[in-house]
Design a protein around this motif. Sequence first.
Motif, short mmCIF file in Angstrom:
data_model
loop_
_atom_site.label_atom_id
_atom_site.label_comp_id
_atom_site.label_asym_id
_atom_site.label_seq_id
_atom_site.Cartn_x
_atom_site.Cartn_y
_atom_site.Cartn_z
N LEU A 15 0.72 -1.36 0.08
CA LEU A 15 -0.16 0.03 -0.14
C LEU A 15 0.82 1.30 -0.08
CD1 LEU A 15 -2.76 -1.19 2.50
CD2 LEU A 15 -2.92 -0.68 -0.08
N VAL A 16 2.11 1.35 0.78
CA VAL A 16 3.11 2.35 0.59
C VAL A 16 3.57 2.40 -0.71
CG1 VAL A 16 5.23 3.17 1.48
CG2 VAL A 16 3.49 2.25 3.18
N VAL A 17 3.93 1.55 -1.32
CA VAL A 17 4.28 1.76 -2.82
C VAL A 17 3.31 2.26 -3.56
CG1 VAL A 17 4.88 0.41 -4.75
CG2 VAL A 17 5.90 -0.20 -2.43
N VAL A 18 1.88 1.96 -3.54
CA VAL A 18 1.04 2.51 -4.17
C VAL A 18 0.80 4.00 -3.85
CG1 VAL A 18 -1.65 2.59 -4.85
CG2 VAL A 18 -0.16 0.63 -4.85
N PHE A 19 0.89 4.51 -2.80
CA PHE A 19 0.76 5.70 -2.19
C PHE A 19 1.94 6.43 -2.64
CE2 PHE A 19 2.10 8.91 1.17
CZ PHE A 19 1.23 9.70 1.13
N LEU A 20 3.14 6.15 -2.39
CA LEU A 20 4.42 6.74 -3.06
C LEU A 20 4.14 7.08 -4.45
CD1 LEU A 20 7.17 4.97 -1.23
CD2 LEU A 20 6.40 7.46 -0.76
N LEU A 21 3.63 6.04 -5.38
CA LEU A 21 3.51 6.40 -6.73
C LEU A 21 2.45 7.39 -7.20
CD1 LEU A 21 4.52 2.85 -8.30
CD2 LEU A 21 5.95 4.83 -7.75
N ALA A 22 1.33 7.42 -6.28
CA ALA A 22 0.24 8.33 -6.54
C ALA A 22 0.40 9.57 -5.94
CB ALA A 22 -0.85 7.63 -5.87
N ALA A 23 1.20 9.92 -4.78
CA ALA A 23 1.40 11.11 -4.10
C ALA A 23 1.83 12.16 -4.68
CB ALA A 23 2.30 10.83 -2.98
N PRO A 24 2.80 12.19 -5.81
CA PRO A 24 3.15 13.32 -6.30
C PRO A 24 2.03 14.23 -7.17
CG PRO A 24 4.86 11.79 -6.91
CD PRO A 24 3.53 11.12 -6.06
N LEU A 35 10.09 13.61 -8.08
CA LEU A 35 11.14 12.52 -8.36
C LEU A 35 11.67 11.57 -7.42
CD1 LEU A 35 12.92 11.43 -10.82
CD2 LEU A 35 14.58 13.28 -10.39
N PHE A 36 12.00 12.41 -6.16
CA PHE A 36 12.41 11.62 -4.97
C PHE A 36 11.32 10.69 -4.45
CE2 PHE A 36 13.10 11.13 -0.43
CZ PHE A 36 14.47 10.93 -0.39
N LEU A 40 11.79 6.78 -4.40
CA LEU A 40 11.56 5.91 -3.26
C LEU A 40 10.51 4.92 -3.22
CD1 LEU A 40 12.24 5.83 -0.33
CD2 LEU A 40 10.56 7.67 0.48
N GLY A 41 9.53 5.08 -4.12
CA GLY A 41 8.25 4.21 -4.36
C GLY A 41 9.06 2.80 -4.74
N GLY A 42 9.65 3.04 -6.05
CA GLY A 42 10.41 1.95 -6.72
C GLY A 42 11.26 1.06 -5.86
N ILE A 43 12.23 1.93 -4.99
CA ILE A 43 13.19 1.38 -4.02
C ILE A 43 12.31 0.43 -3.02
CG2 ILE A 43 14.84 1.71 -2.12
CD1 ILE A 43 15.54 4.11 -3.88
N HIS A 44 11.23 0.82 -2.39
CA HIS A 44 10.49 0.36 -1.69
C HIS A 44 9.77 -0.77 -2.30
CE1 HIS A 44 8.81 0.31 2.45
NE2 HIS A 44 7.66 -0.01 1.89
#
Length: 114
Positions: A15-24, A35-36, A40-44
């Motif tokens: 869920l965090v990965v989805v959140f990080l990719l949607a957050a921007p 970009l950061f 971070l989403g990819g690394i996570h």
Amino acid sequence: MKVINAKIHGIIDYLVVVFLLAAPSLFGLPPTTALFTYVLGGIHLALTLLTDTDLGLIKVIPFPIHGWIELIVGIALVGAAFYLGGLEGDLARNFYLGFGGAVLLVWALTDYQS
């Protein structure tokens, strides 16, 4: 009190990965912060896929090591908040202060020995 087991933690991680990719897009993050956040989403995602839990795909990182990585990342995110905030303002700072705090909260509540 450790109330999050490995399986629940894995669900939270995805869920965090989805959140990080949607957050921007959701929050209109400035360019460097966006970009950061994507990186971070990819690394996570990679960390989650490589962790030895029910929801890991390749299972090469022991779950306790996953926990240490998340502790270090959580602390680093608080520092990154001030760096990004200095570059791009309050939104960037506040986003990463909140996100870093959430990572540290999940870390504190997870039983990494489960």
